[in-house]
Write a protein that holds these residues in place. Structure first.
Motif, PDB file in Angstrom:
ATOM      1  N   ILE A   1      51.102 -59.701 -24.395  1.00 12.32           N
ATOM      2  CA  ILE A   1      52.524 -59.379 -24.505  1.00 12.32           C
ATOM      3  C   ILE A   1      52.713 -58.136 -25.366  1.00 12.32           C
ATOM      4  CG2 ILE A   1      54.736 -60.179 -25.441  1.00 12.32           C
ATOM      5  CD1 ILE A   1      53.960 -62.989 -24.626  1.00 12.32           C
ATOM      6  N   ALA A   2      51.945 -58.051 -26.455  1.00 11.64           N
ATOM      7  CA  ALA A   2      52.038 -56.876 -27.334  1.00 11.64           C
ATOM      8  C   ALA A   2      51.632 -55.610 -26.594  1.00 11.64           C
ATOM      9  CB  ALA A   2      51.154 -57.079 -28.561  1.00 11.64           C
ATOM     10  N   LEU A   3      50.561 -55.679 -25.803  1.00  8.24           N
ATOM     11  CA  LEU A   3      50.123 -54.514 -25.040  1.00  8.24           C
ATOM     12  C   LEU A   3      51.152 -54.123 -23.986  1.00  8.24           C
ATOM     13  CD1 LEU A   3      46.335 -55.356 -24.527  1.00  8.24           C
ATOM     14  CD2 LEU A   3      47.268 -53.465 -25.854  1.00  8.24           C
ATOM     15  N   THR A   4      51.732 -55.123 -23.332  1.00 11.69           N
ATOM     16  CA  THR A   4      52.756 -54.843 -22.306  1.00 11.69           C
ATOM     17  C   THR A   4      53.982 -54.192 -22.930  1.00 11.69           C
ATOM     18  OG1 THR A   4      51.989 -56.740 -20.994  1.00 11.69           O
ATOM     19  CG2 THR A   4      54.180 -55.864 -20.505  1.00 11.69           C
ATOM     20  N   ALA A   5      54.383 -54.701 -24.104  1.00  6.94           N
ATOM     21  CA  ALA A   5      55.548 -54.117 -24.790  1.00  6.94           C
ATOM     22  C   ALA A   5      55.280 -52.673 -25.186  1.00  6.94           C
ATOM     23  CB  ALA A   5      55.896 -54.951 -26.021  1.00  6.94           C
ATOM     24  N   TRP A   6      54.056 -52.413 -25.660  1.00 12.00           N
ATOM     25  CA  TRP A   6      53.730 -51.043 -26.059  1.00 12.00           C
ATOM     26  C   TRP A   6      53.674 -50.116 -24.855  1.00 12.00           C
ATOM     27  CZ3 TRP A   6      48.680 -48.847 -25.069  1.00 12.00           C
ATOM     28  CH2 TRP A   6      48.609 -47.508 -25.450  1.00 12.00           C
ATOM     29  N   PHE A   7      53.066 -50.594 -23.738  1.00 10.05           N
ATOM     30  CA  PHE A   7      53.051 -49.796 -22.518  1.00 10.05           C
ATOM     31  C   PHE A   7      54.472 -49.463 -22.085  1.00 10.05           C
ATOM     32  CE2 PHE A   7      48.570 -50.750 -21.282  1.00 10.05           C
ATOM     33  CZ  PHE A   7      48.240 -49.485 -20.845  1.00 10.05           C
ATOM     34  N   GLY A   8      55.345 -50.470 -22.124  1.00  9.74           N
ATOM     35  CA  GLY A   8      56.738 -50.248 -21.736  1.00  9.74           C
ATOM     36  C   GLY A   8      57.413 -49.224 -22.626  1.00  9.74           C
ATOM     37  N   ALA A   9      57.173 -49.317 -23.938  1.00  6.89           N
ATOM     38  CA  ALA A   9      57.781 -48.365 -24.867  1.00  6.89           C
ATOM     39  C   ALA A   9      57.249 -46.955 -24.635  1.00  6.89           C
ATOM     40  CB  ALA A   9      57.498 -48.803 -26.310  1.00  6.89           C
TER      41      ALA A   9
END
Length: 270
Positions: A35-43
Motif C-alpha cells: 500500500i505504501a509503494l502504491t501510494a508513493w507511485f500515485g503521488a
C-alpha cells in the motif's frame, strides 16, 4: 490562467518533496508495504501530471494571449511556458541518465554469471538460472525475458519448500515491477539530493520492495518456509536485515497455505 499554472507547478514541487517524507516517517509502512509503494507511485505520477498540466496551460496561455491580457502577464505566461519545458526536459534527461547505469549493471551481472551457470530451466517467459557459488545468492532480473538466479549455496542450505519460498519472493519482485520502483526511487532521491528525506528515501524504498515481496511469497509458499529460509540465509551471509524480516514474518498471522495458491510457473521451476 497564470495562477492556475503557478498552482500546478507548486503542487508538483510539494508532491515531490512531501511524498518521501510520508514514506520515511513512522512504522505503518512496515505493516502495509505494498500500500505504501502504491501510494508513493500515485503521488509521483500525480506530480508529473501537475507538471504537464502547468506546461500545457502556460503554452496555451502564451499562444492565446489576447489584447485583454496585460503585457506583463503575457511575458510571465511565456516565461512559465519555457520554464515548464525546461523542467520537463530536465526530468526526461534525468530519467535517461539515471536508468542507463542500472540497465548496464544488470547486463554486466548477467554476463558475469553466464560462464558459471549450471542449468537454465525455462517455463513460459521466465527462466530459472542455477549457478555455482559458495555465497548464498538469489535475485531476479527483469526484462522481456525475466530470469531468476539461484546459487548452488542456496540450494545446499535450504529445503525444497524453502527454496520454493525464495523463488516465490523473487517472482514477486518481477510480477510487482519492483525494478521500476527502485529506478523511480533513484530519480526521486536525486531530485532531493542534500535534503533529509532524500537521504532516507532510497533505503526506505529498498526495504519496502523486499517486505512487499516477502508478503506475497508468504501467502503463496508459506510464511514459515520463507522465515526459515531468511533466517538460514541471514546467518550464512551475516545479513542482519534478513533475520529481522524473518522475525516480522513470524510475528504476523497468515492464512493457511495450499499448494494451489502457488503460481503455476513456480510449481514447475522450483
Amino acid at each position: 490562467m497564470l495562477w492556475w499554472i503557478l498552482l500546478c507547478f507548486t503542487a508538483a514541487a510539494a508532491t515531490a518533496l512531501l511524498s518521501p517524507c510520508v514514506l520515511t516517517l513512522g512504522r505503518w509502512q512496515l505493516l502495509r508495504p505494498r500500500i505504501a509503494l502504491t501510494a508513493w507511485f500515485g503521488a509521483f505520477f500525480l506530480g508529473l501530471l501537475f507538471i504537464l498540466a502547468g506546461l500545457v496551460g502556460s503554452v496555451l496561455g502564451a499562444i492565446g494571449a489576447s489584447e485583454a491580457v496585460s503585457t506583463r502577464e503575457s511575458v510571465l505566461l511565456t516565461v512559465a511556458g519555457w520554464l515548464g519545458l525546461g523542467i520537463f526536459g530536465a526530468i526526461i534527461a534525468l530519467v535517461s541518465v539515471s536508468v542507463e547505469p542500472l540497465v548496464e549493471l544488470n547486463k554486466l551481472r548477467t554476463v558475469a554469471l553466464v560462464p558459471i551457470a549450471s542449468s537454465r530451466k525455462r517455463h513460459g517467459r521466465l527462466t530459472l538460472v542455477r549457478f555455482h557459488s559458495t555465497e548464498p545468492i538469489a535475485f531476479a532480473l527483469p526484462g522481456r525475458r525475466p530470469e531468476i538466479f539461484l546459487s548452488s549455496a542456496v540450494e545446499q542450505l535450504l529445503t525444497p519448500a524453502q527454496i520454493q519460498a525464495v523463488i516465490a519472493h523473487e517472482y514477486a519482485h518481477l510480477r510487482q515491477h519492483h525494478g521500476w520502483a527502485l529506478r523511480i526511487a533513484h530519480i526521486n532521491t536525486m531530485c532531493l539530493a542534500g535534503r533529509w528525506p532524500g537521504r532516507a528515501f532510497q533505503p526506505a524504498i529498498t526495504l519496502l520492495v523486499e517486505l512487499a515481496a516477502d508478503d506475497a511469497a508468504a501467502r503463496q509458499a508459506g510464511a514459515a518456509h520463507l522465515a526459515n529460509a531468511l533466517t538460514i540465509l541471514g546467518e550464512a551471509s551475516g545479513d542482519q536485515g534478513m533475520r529481522l524480516r524473518a522475525s516480522r514474518l513470524t510475528e504476523r498471522r497468515w492464512p493457511r497455505v495450499s499448494q494451489r495458491r502457488l503460481p503455476e510457473v513456480i510449481q514447475h521451476i522450483a
